[in-house]
Write a protein that holds these residues in place. Sequence first.
Motif, PDB file in Angstrom:
ATOM      1  N   HIS A 161      38.688  34.246  46.087  1.00 45.42           N
ATOM      2  CA  HIS A 161      37.491  34.871  45.547  1.00 45.42           C
ATOM      3  C   HIS A 161      37.914  35.648  44.294  1.00 45.42           C
ATOM      4  O   HIS A 161      38.674  36.611  44.374  1.00 45.42           O
ATOM      5  CB  HIS A 161      36.855  35.805  46.579  1.00 45.42           C
ATOM      6  N   VAL A 162      37.426  35.209  43.162  1.00 43.92           N
ATOM      7  CA  VAL A 162      37.816  35.788  41.876  1.00 43.92           C
ATOM      8  C   VAL A 162      36.774  36.821  41.461  1.00 43.92           C
ATOM      9  O   VAL A 162      35.577  36.515  41.390  1.00 43.92           O
ATOM     10  CB  VAL A 162      37.951  34.696  40.794  1.00 43.92           C
ATOM     11  N   LEU A 163      37.231  38.026  41.198  1.00 46.23           N
ATOM     12  CA  LEU A 163      36.344  39.107  40.769  1.00 46.23           C
ATOM     13  C   LEU A 163      36.654  39.486  39.331  1.00 46.23           C
ATOM     14  O   LEU A 163      37.784  39.310  38.859  1.00 46.23           O
ATOM     15  CB  LEU A 163      36.526  40.327  41.677  1.00 46.23           C
ATOM     16  N   PRO A 164      35.663  39.993  38.608  1.00 48.34           N
ATOM     17  CA  PRO A 164      35.928  40.426  37.231  1.00 48.34           C
ATOM     18  C   PRO A 164      37.028  41.488  37.191  1.00 48.34           C
ATOM     19  O   PRO A 164      37.139  42.328  38.094  1.00 48.34           O
ATOM     20  CB  PRO A 164      34.577  41.004  36.774  1.00 48.34           C
ATOM     21  N   VAL A 165      37.833  41.441  36.166  1.00 47.70           N
ATOM     22  CA  VAL A 165      38.955  42.375  36.023  1.00 47.70           C
ATOM     23  C   VAL A 165      38.408  43.775  35.751  1.00 47.70           C
ATOM     24  O   VAL A 165      37.543  43.977  34.887  1.00 47.70           O
ATOM     25  CB  VAL A 165      39.885  41.929  34.882  1.00 47.70           C
ATOM     26  N   ARG A 166      38.936  44.739  36.507  1.00 45.95           N
ATOM     27  CA  ARG A 166      38.553  46.136  36.302  1.00 45.95           C
ATOM     28  C   ARG A 166      39.743  46.907  35.742  1.00 45.95           C
ATOM     29  O   ARG A 166      40.882  46.445  35.772  1.00 45.95           O
ATOM     30  CB  ARG A 166      38.074  46.758  37.613  1.00 45.95           C
ATOM     31  N   GLN A 167      39.449  48.105  35.245  1.00 45.02           N
ATOM     32  CA  GLN A 167      40.470  48.881  34.553  1.00 45.02           C
ATOM     33  C   GLN A 167      41.646  49.220  35.466  1.00 45.02           C
ATOM     34  O   GLN A 167      42.801  49.136  35.053  1.00 45.02           O
ATOM     35  CB  GLN A 167      39.864  50.176  34.008  1.00 45.02           C
ATOM     36  N   HIS A 168      41.368  49.563  36.724  1.00 43.22           N
ATOM     37  CA  HIS A 168      42.464  49.933  37.610  1.00 43.22           C
ATOM     38  C   HIS A 168      43.376  48.742  37.892  1.00 43.22           C
ATOM     39  O   HIS A 168      44.555  48.886  38.164  1.00 43.22           O
ATOM     40  CB  HIS A 168      41.916  50.502  38.918  1.00 43.22           C
ATOM     41  N   GLU A 169      42.834  47.489  37.814  1.00 48.12           N
ATOM     42  CA  GLU A 169      43.660  46.308  38.032  1.00 48.12           C
ATOM     43  C   GLU A 169      44.560  46.045  36.830  1.00 48.12           C
ATOM     44  O   GLU A 169      45.697  45.602  36.973  1.00 48.12           O
ATOM     45  CB  GLU A 169      42.777  45.086  38.317  1.00 48.12           C
ATOM     46  N   VAL A 170      44.036  46.332  35.648  1.00 48.76           N
ATOM     47  CA  VAL A 170      44.856  46.166  34.447  1.00 48.76           C
ATOM     48  C   VAL A 170      46.010  47.153  34.445  1.00 48.76           C
ATOM     49  O   VAL A 170      47.142  46.842  34.040  1.00 48.76           O
ATOM     50  CB  VAL A 170      43.987  46.354  33.182  1.00 48.76           C
ATOM     51  N   ASP A 171      45.756  48.366  34.921  1.00 49.34           N
ATOM     52  CA  ASP A 171      46.787  49.407  34.935  1.00 49.34           C
ATOM     53  C   ASP A 171      47.642  49.392  36.198  1.00 49.34           C
ATOM     54  O   ASP A 171      48.483  50.273  36.374  1.00 49.34           O
ATOM     55  CB  ASP A 171      46.126  50.784  34.809  1.00 49.34           C
ATOM     56  N   ASP A 172      47.405  48.416  37.083  1.00 48.55           N
ATOM     57  CA  ASP A 172      48.167  48.345  38.337  1.00 48.55           C
ATOM     58  C   ASP A 172      49.641  48.151  38.032  1.00 48.55           C
ATOM     59  O   ASP A 172      50.005  47.343  37.176  1.00 48.55           O
ATOM     60  CB  ASP A 172      47.657  47.164  39.180  1.00 48.55           C
ATOM     61  N   PRO A 173      50.554  48.850  38.721  1.00 51.32           N
ATOM     62  CA  PRO A 173      51.977  48.765  38.401  1.00 51.32           C
ATOM     63  C   PRO A 173      52.673  47.521  38.941  1.00 51.32           C
ATOM     64  O   PRO A 173      53.885  47.491  39.026  1.00 51.32           O
ATOM     65  CB  PRO A 173      52.550  50.014  39.055  1.00 51.32           C
ATOM     66  N   ILE A 174      51.945  46.487  39.347  1.00 50.31           N
ATOM     67  CA  ILE A 174      52.579  45.259  39.829  1.00 50.31           C
ATOM     68  C   ILE A 174      53.121  44.498  38.625  1.00 50.31           C
ATOM     69  O   ILE A 174      52.370  43.862  37.881  1.00 50.31           O
ATOM     70  CB  ILE A 174      51.576  44.383  40.604  1.00 50.31           C
ATOM     71  N   GLY A 175      54.401  44.518  38.398  1.00 54.25           N
ATOM     72  CA  GLY A 175      54.997  43.799  37.285  1.00 54.25           C
ATOM     73  C   GLY A 175      54.855  44.549  35.983  1.00 54.25           C
ATOM     74  O   GLY A 175      54.044  45.468  35.846  1.00 54.25           O
ATOM     75  N   PRO A 176      55.611  44.156  34.981  1.00 56.89           N
ATOM     76  CA  PRO A 176      55.570  44.847  33.696  1.00 56.89           C
ATOM     77  C   PRO A 176      54.356  44.505  32.859  1.00 56.89           C
ATOM     78  O   PRO A 176      54.042  45.201  31.912  1.00 56.89           O
ATOM     79  CB  PRO A 176      56.857  44.362  33.016  1.00 56.89           C
ATOM     80  N   GLY A 177      53.641  43.439  33.184  1.00 62.47           N
ATOM     81  CA  GLY A 177      52.493  43.044  32.383  1.00 62.47           C
ATOM     82  C   GLY A 177      52.149  41.595  32.671  1.00 62.47           C
ATOM     83  O   GLY A 177      52.756  40.954  33.538  1.00 62.47           O
ATOM     84  N   PRO A 178      51.166  41.043  31.981  1.00 61.63           N
ATOM     85  CA  PRO A 178      50.795  39.640  32.208  1.00 61.63           C
ATOM     86  C   PRO A 178      51.999  38.719  31.996  1.00 61.63           C
ATOM     87  O   PRO A 178      52.632  38.733  30.940  1.00 61.63           O
ATOM     88  CB  PRO A 178      49.697  39.393  31.168  1.00 61.63           C
ATOM     89  N   GLU A 179      52.284  37.930  32.987  1.00 62.23           N
ATOM     90  CA  GLU A 179      53.443  37.043  32.941  1.00 62.23           C
ATOM     91  C   GLU A 179      53.080  35.756  32.214  1.00 62.23           C
ATOM     92  O   GLU A 179      52.026  35.156  32.483  1.00 62.23           O
ATOM     93  CB  GLU A 179      53.920  36.735  34.359  1.00 62.23           C
ATOM     94  N   PRO A 180      53.901  35.249  31.302  1.00 70.31           N
ATOM     95  CA  PRO A 180      53.579  34.009  30.586  1.00 70.31           C
ATOM     96  C   PRO A 180      53.693  32.794  31.495  1.00 70.31           C
ATOM     97  O   PRO A 180      54.377  32.814  32.521  1.00 70.31           O
ATOM     98  CB  PRO A 180      54.611  33.978  29.461  1.00 70.31           C
ATOM     99  N   SER A 181      53.054  31.725  31.079  1.00 72.42           N
ATOM    100  CA  SER A 181      53.075  30.489  31.872  1.00 72.42           C
ATOM    101  C   SER A 181      54.485  29.929  32.004  1.00 72.42           C
ATOM    102  O   SER A 181      54.822  29.328  33.033  1.00 72.42           O
ATOM    103  CB  SER A 181      52.158  29.447  31.228  1.00 72.42           C
ATOM    104  N   ALA A 182      55.313  30.110  30.990  1.00 74.86           N
ATOM    105  CA  ALA A 182      56.667  29.549  31.031  1.00 74.86           C
ATOM    106  C   ALA A 182      57.472  30.129  32.183  1.00 74.86           C
ATOM    107  O   ALA A 182      58.225  29.410  32.860  1.00 74.86           O
ATOM    108  CB  ALA A 182      57.381  29.798  29.700  1.00 74.86           C
ATOM    109  N   ALA A 183      57.328  31.434  32.444  1.00 77.08           N
ATOM    110  CA  ALA A 183      58.066  32.060  33.548  1.00 77.08           C
ATOM    111  C   ALA A 183      57.580  31.536  34.894  1.00 77.08           C
ATOM    112  O   ALA A 183      58.376  31.282  35.803  1.00 77.08           O
ATOM    113  CB  ALA A 183      57.919  33.577  33.475  1.00 77.08           C
ATOM    114  N   VAL A 184      56.271  31.373  35.028  1.00 78.27           N
ATOM    115  CA  VAL A 184      55.726  30.833  36.282  1.00 78.27           C
ATOM    116  C   VAL A 184      56.162  29.381  36.450  1.00 78.27           C
ATOM    117  O   VAL A 184      56.493  28.946  37.557  1.00 78.27           O
ATOM    118  CB  VAL A 184      54.196  30.956  36.291  1.00 78.27           C
ATOM    119  N   ARG A 185      56.164  28.629  35.354  1.00 79.98           N
ATOM    120  CA  ARG A 185      56.553  27.215  35.436  1.00 79.98           C
ATOM    121  C   ARG A 185      57.997  27.051  35.913  1.00 79.98           C
ATOM    122  O   ARG A 185      58.300  26.115  36.662  1.00 79.98           O
ATOM    123  CB  ARG A 185      56.368  26.530  34.080  1.00 79.98           C
ATOM    124  N   ARG A 186      58.867  27.948  35.539  1.00 85.51           N
ATOM    125  CA  ARG A 186      60.265  27.857  36.007  1.00 85.51           C
ATOM    126  C   ARG A 186      60.335  28.013  37.524  1.00 85.51           C
ATOM    127  O   ARG A 186      61.110  27.308  38.191  1.00 85.51           O
ATOM    128  CB  ARG A 186      61.111  28.909  35.304  1.00 85.51           C
TER     129      ARG A 186
END
Length: 532
Positions: A405-430
């Motif tokens: 279930h996909v929900l619109p991105v909220r501010q607290h989700e953007v600031d969530d400390p999970i990971g350093p930031g949006p991960e690029p596709s290349a890292a996921v592809r590896r």
Amino acid sequence: MPFATAHTLALQGAVGHLIDVQVDVSQGVVGTTLVGRPDAALSEAKDRCRMAVNNSVLGDARWPTTRRVTILLSPADLPKRGTHFDLAIAVATLAASGWIPGDGLADTAFIGELTLSGGLRSVPGVLPMVLAASGRGIGRVFVPEPQSAEARMVPGMAVFGVRSLAQVAALLCGDPAPEAPPVAPMSGNRLLSWRGQERMGEHDLADMAGMHDARYALEVAAAGGHHLMLSGPRGSGKTTLAERIPGILPDLSPEESLELTAIHSLAGALEPGDGMLTRPPFFAPHHDASKASLLGGGTGRVRPGEISRSHCGVLFLDEFPLFRADVIEALRQPLESGEVTIARGEQSSTFPARGMVVLAANPCPCGDYHPDAPSDGCTCSEVRRRDYRSRFTGPVADRIDILRHVLPVRQHEVDDPIGPGPEPSAAVRRRVELARERQQDRYAGRSWRLNGQAPGPALVQEWPLDASAQQVLDAEMYAGRLSRRGIVRVHRVAWTVADLWGTLRPGVDELDVALRLRTGQPLLLRTLGRAG
């Protein structure tokens, strides 16, 4: 000798048949007879071939006009369609008339349509035909020049790319090939290409902030080849997520590349001169698409549909409840077995369809409904919502491995400390590549490559969960929360999670993630922390 045999191929779905084109030139009532169950286009071949022979620069060679010419396409009980038989018919007739030697035709196949001037035209399906010829012991093949690269994809095959009948005759006689105009292209041509297949590589997961739960579901689905359902309000990012799946998929293996290229050639979607397809395909047909266009079929020759052209890639069905009811129900077989069988009278064609099927749907017709937000702005009645959701039927939903279930991105989700930031596709592809390598090692020598394709009995017997995890899974089934089909799919997803984590065997933790992915429950923070 007034008799000669040349070889060509006939396609029935994804199966190729070697055809003996036998020509007899003898005394009798003057005329040309073509037998062996040809279709209308093939019945006209005798006229095309006669004029092609007469208009070609072949010395004194002419079509026999004072003899009876009988052409048999053997086996005679097999229906034959298409214009690619022309070249074999002309060559066999010239050999039976004594204009070219017939003793060198035994291990040779001829593919191509002839023009009245003796030139060649490109034809669809060259790659699957050459693959079938190779399997029947044919060592060399003559094809239209632009499609010689396509034919050379088959290992061990000697390929002659030619432009005209005169060049074919000269090569068979051991003479230098004369000059000839370029081969005429096939009738179809892409006029518009604003959204080409190559643009899928421009979409990157780094463009998307937040959505950690849905991003991890994409990673698991890509790693194991699992079917995925994305549900959520309009504008929440379902389509944006789906369009980024090709970017996290690894390149195709040589075997997969050959399979996919053959399917596209069979569908007539491979342009002459195109090379081997090396990237997973991505197709997103409109929700008004017919069953024949999606699954395969058509008038006359049965062609692969979008689900087969997405083999080893992604078929994205956006606004899934808006598809026709017969299309939705027809997806049961390919979702379950990874192949499509189309029966038409005496003809039955089976095409592979082992790609990821990704579905996207709004929660209601207006797309604004959210059960956790009373003032969500939805204008739909509960009856309309229920009717809309009922189009996504239980049997089809039961064949989907992962629900998010996909929900619109909220501010607290953007600031969530999970990971350093949006991960690029290349890292996921590896990570996806490493997980798939583990699956290929585990399933070496089997007919399947990924966890999403593994049969349930084989998983239970050879790759079971550990005892504690199996007890939890059995309890879910006996409580009525999972069907037996659902048990198999959770087992598959648990193995994919284990492959991503690098564990040797799925346990309770991997099973918990698989159950949450299956039922749409939110993932735990520690699970999302392990994703990176």
